[in-house]
Design a protein around this motif. Structure first.
Motif, short mmCIF file in Angstrom:
data_model
loop_
_atom_site.label_atom_id
_atom_site.label_comp_id
_atom_site.label_asym_id
_atom_site.label_seq_id
_atom_site.Cartn_x
_atom_site.Cartn_y
_atom_site.Cartn_z
N LEU A 104 4.39 -86.42 19.27
CA LEU A 104 4.64 -87.19 20.49
C LEU A 104 4.63 -88.69 20.20
O LEU A 104 5.53 -89.42 20.62
CB LEU A 104 3.58 -86.85 21.54
CG LEU A 104 3.70 -87.57 22.88
CD1 LEU A 104 5.02 -87.22 23.56
CD2 LEU A 104 2.53 -87.24 23.79
N THR A 105 3.61 -89.15 19.47
CA THR A 105 3.54 -90.57 19.13
C THR A 105 4.72 -90.97 18.25
O THR A 105 5.30 -92.05 18.42
CB THR A 105 2.21 -90.87 18.41
OG1 THR A 105 1.12 -90.36 19.18
CG2 THR A 105 2.03 -92.36 18.22
N LEU A 106 5.08 -90.11 17.31
CA LEU A 106 6.23 -90.38 16.44
C LEU A 106 7.50 -90.55 17.25
O LEU A 106 8.33 -91.42 16.95
CB LEU A 106 6.39 -89.25 15.43
CG LEU A 106 7.63 -89.29 14.53
CD1 LEU A 106 7.62 -90.55 13.67
CD2 LEU A 106 7.69 -88.05 13.66
N LEU A 123 -1.27 -96.15 21.53
CA LEU A 123 -1.32 -94.69 21.54
C LEU A 123 -1.58 -94.13 20.14
O LEU A 123 -2.22 -93.09 19.99
CB LEU A 123 -0.02 -94.12 22.09
CG LEU A 123 0.27 -94.44 23.57
CD1 LEU A 123 1.63 -93.89 23.97
CD2 LEU A 123 -0.82 -93.89 24.48
N SER A 124 -1.09 -94.82 19.11
CA SER A 124 -1.34 -94.34 17.75
C SER A 124 -2.82 -94.37 17.41
O SER A 124 -3.29 -93.58 16.59
CB SER A 124 -0.54 -95.16 16.73
OG SER A 124 -1.07 -96.47 16.60
N GLY A 125 -3.56 -95.27 18.02
CA GLY A 125 -5.01 -95.32 17.80
C GLY A 125 -5.78 -94.40 18.72
O GLY A 125 -6.92 -94.06 18.44
N GLU A 126 -5.15 -93.99 19.86
CA GLU A 126 -5.85 -93.19 20.85
C GLU A 126 -5.51 -91.70 20.78
O GLU A 126 -6.40 -90.85 20.87
CB GLU A 126 -5.54 -93.71 22.25
CG GLU A 126 -6.09 -95.08 22.54
CD GLU A 126 -5.80 -95.54 23.95
OE1 GLU A 126 -6.59 -96.35 24.49
OE2 GLU A 126 -4.79 -95.09 24.53
N LEU A 127 -4.23 -91.38 20.66
CA LEU A 127 -3.80 -89.98 20.78
C LEU A 127 -4.03 -89.18 19.51
O LEU A 127 -4.27 -87.97 19.57
CB LEU A 127 -2.32 -89.90 21.16
CG LEU A 127 -1.92 -90.51 22.50
CD1 LEU A 127 -0.45 -90.18 22.80
CD2 LEU A 127 -2.80 -90.01 23.64
N LEU A 128 -3.92 -89.82 18.34
CA LEU A 128 -4.06 -89.07 17.10
C LEU A 128 -5.51 -88.65 16.91
O LEU A 128 -6.41 -89.49 16.95
CB LEU A 128 -3.59 -89.91 15.91
CG LEU A 128 -2.16 -90.43 15.96
CD1 LEU A 128 -1.79 -91.09 14.64
CD2 LEU A 128 -1.18 -89.33 16.31
N PRO A 129 -5.76 -87.36 16.70
CA PRO A 129 -7.14 -86.89 16.53
C PRO A 129 -7.81 -87.57 15.34
O PRO A 129 -7.17 -87.86 14.32
CB PRO A 129 -6.99 -85.38 16.31
CG PRO A 129 -5.65 -85.05 16.88
CD PRO A 129 -4.80 -86.25 16.66
N ASN A 130 -9.09 -87.80 15.44
CA ASN A 130 -9.83 -88.50 14.40
C ASN A 130 -9.63 -87.89 13.01
O ASN A 130 -9.43 -88.61 12.04
CB ASN A 130 -11.31 -88.54 14.76
CG ASN A 130 -12.12 -89.39 13.81
OD1 ASN A 130 -11.79 -90.55 13.58
ND2 ASN A 130 -13.16 -88.83 13.26
#
Length: 476
Positions: free
Chosen positions: A211-213, A326-333
């Protein structure tokens, strides 16, 4: 009294060291704005009154503008494993220091191949910084300032872009290039005091990465890099009455002003509405400007210029900063570093393709049709965001991870568990965040949140939640 304190963590001020660390990390992105905007010096270097010992051709312009995403591919491939091995802060330091040397090489080069080497080296550093900044910013920021902190790098990239635009217009190319190292020096010093994070678990979550991509891909196919890399050429071809360099400075000012406004609005309006509205405005501005250029309506030479400035302002308000947030928020740790590496790799491949073929495309079909095609991709970005993007404003990173996983049923009751403990996780993180006064406390917060995550997963699986609640209370 303790319960009341836990339920309202926003009553505490944000620790000043947290603010300093976030600003210091964000300032590194000024390097990226200068790298992308440096193409503005090329028209002056092409002129006959410059003092360098070589000639810049149109083919050189295409390669030097496109070299940034091309060289960045190496940085994207290597940055993920390097982050895991040495940590994001040390990695940023390891690329910012040689970046100073690459800028000097570009400024003092007496032969063309040295200019290319300096450009490729600065592009490599730029790509690694892109990969590292947003995940690190998300780690350093408490929930209530995460939106502002995530938008800050885009604001500072706009500052870097505007600085290089102004210097390209007012100073000789060697001076403009060499002066670009000045903002980097205090950032390098400050990064020595930023705490390090290297704790990641090994598992994947493909959906948020895809999604972010998609946002990054559609943003670049929507002409972002072409507008900022070829702004002087676009204004020359549009037939605007103003000097093309003046219009380029206006582009830099419009982007800077819009990103400053976005940084103040993103935590109030939310990521989703800002992204959707600005993507629609970007697409509409490009379509109107493209049709005006293609139809060559008499007396409408101002329309394309106005549309480009509207596009730049809308980009700065949402389409520019929000995908990075969003790249810092949505991607799982567990996959954040790897995911951002994949995203920036594909992102830079597209930037290279667009930058390299842009001049050839407008030579074949004209600037008007090219802008209209860009608009279609921005409309597609809005459509995908409307359909699949969740709102992340005020939501903890742990809750966002759960938002992309299927709801699991409690084996005892048969009912779905719908993030029933997300609020506790948010409050505990905020409460622990108030004690972030230095390197050790930041690392302790990270460890505490990770331990709560393991307990949270057990709870979502349907197991007893008392241990999670008891641990959350102890953390207070």
């Amino acid at each position: 009294m303790e319960d009341k304190k836990l339920s309202n963590p926003t009553q505490f001020p944000v620790p000043w060291k947290q603010i300093v660390f976030v600003v210091g990390v964000g300032c590194a992105v000024m390097e990226n704005g200068m790298v992308y905007g440096w193409s503005a010096v090329l028209p002056t270097m092409q002129s006959s009154n410059t003092t360098q010992g070589f000639t810049i051709t149109q083919e050189d312009v295409s390669w030097l503008a496109s070299l940034v995403p091309l060289a960045a591919i190496v940085g994207n491939l290597s940055s993920g494993p390097l982050v895991e091995f040495i940590g994001p802060v040390r990695l940023m330091l390891s690329v910012l220091i040689p970046s100073v040397g690459f800028w000097f090489l570009m400024a003092l080069s007496s032969v063309k191949w040295l200019l290319y080497v300096g450009r490729a080296g600065s592009a490599l550093c730029c790509a690694i910084i892109d990969t590292v900044v947003q995940p690190l910013t998300a780690e350093l920021s408490s929930t209530r300032i995460r939106g502002l902190a995530g938008a800050l790098p885009e604001v500072l990239a706009s500052v870097g872009l505007l600085l290089i635009y102004v210097m390209a217009h007012t100073t000789p190319p060697p001076v403009a290039t060499g002066a670009s190292i000045i903002p980097l020096l205090p950032v390098i010093v400050l990064l020595f005091f930023v705490p390090e994070f290297i704790e990641l678990r090994k598992r994947r979550n493909v959906y948020p990465v895809l999604l972010t991509l998609s946002f990054f891909m559609l943003r670049e196919l929507g002409g972002r890099s072409a507008v900022f890399s070829y702004s002087v050429y676009i204004f020359r071809d549009s037939g605007v009455g103003l000097d093309a360099f003046t219009c380029t400075v206006l582009v830099g000012l419009a982007r800077l002003g819009a990103t400053c406004v976005a940084s103040l609005m993103v935590d109030r309006l939310g990521r989703r509405p800002l992204l959707l509205m600005t993507a629609l405005v970007c697409g509409l501005a490009q379509t109107v400007g493209g049709i005006s250029l293609h139809m060559e309506v008499a007396g409408s030479a101002w329309v394309p210029t106005a549309c480009i400035l509207v596009f730049v302002a809308s980009y700065g308000l949402g389409v520019g900063p929000i995908p990075w947030i969003l790249s810092g928020e949505l991607l799982p740790n567990p996959v954040r570093s790897l995911g951002i590496s994949i995203i920036t790799l594909i992102f830079n491949l597209i930037v290279f393709g667009v930058n390299y073929v842009f001049l050839n495309i407008i030579a074949e079909i004209g600037l008007g049709l090219t802008l209209a095609i860009f608009g279609v991709f921005n409309f597609a970005l809005a459509a995908i965001g409307w359909r699949w993007l969740p709102e992340s404003r005020g939501v903890s990173l742990q809750e966002l991870e759960l938002a992309f996983s299927s709801h699991k049923r409690n084996p005892k009751t048969g009912e779905e568990n719908r993030n029933v403990i997300g609020k506790d996780s948010l409050e505990v993180r905020e409460c622990v965040s108030e004690k972030n006064i230095g390197r050790e406390s930041l690392l302790e917060e990270k460890k505490a949140v990770d331990e709560l995550e393991h307990l949270k997963e057990d709870c979502i699986e349907g197991k007893e939640c008392e241990e999670y609640v008891r641990t959350a209370c102890v953390c207070v």
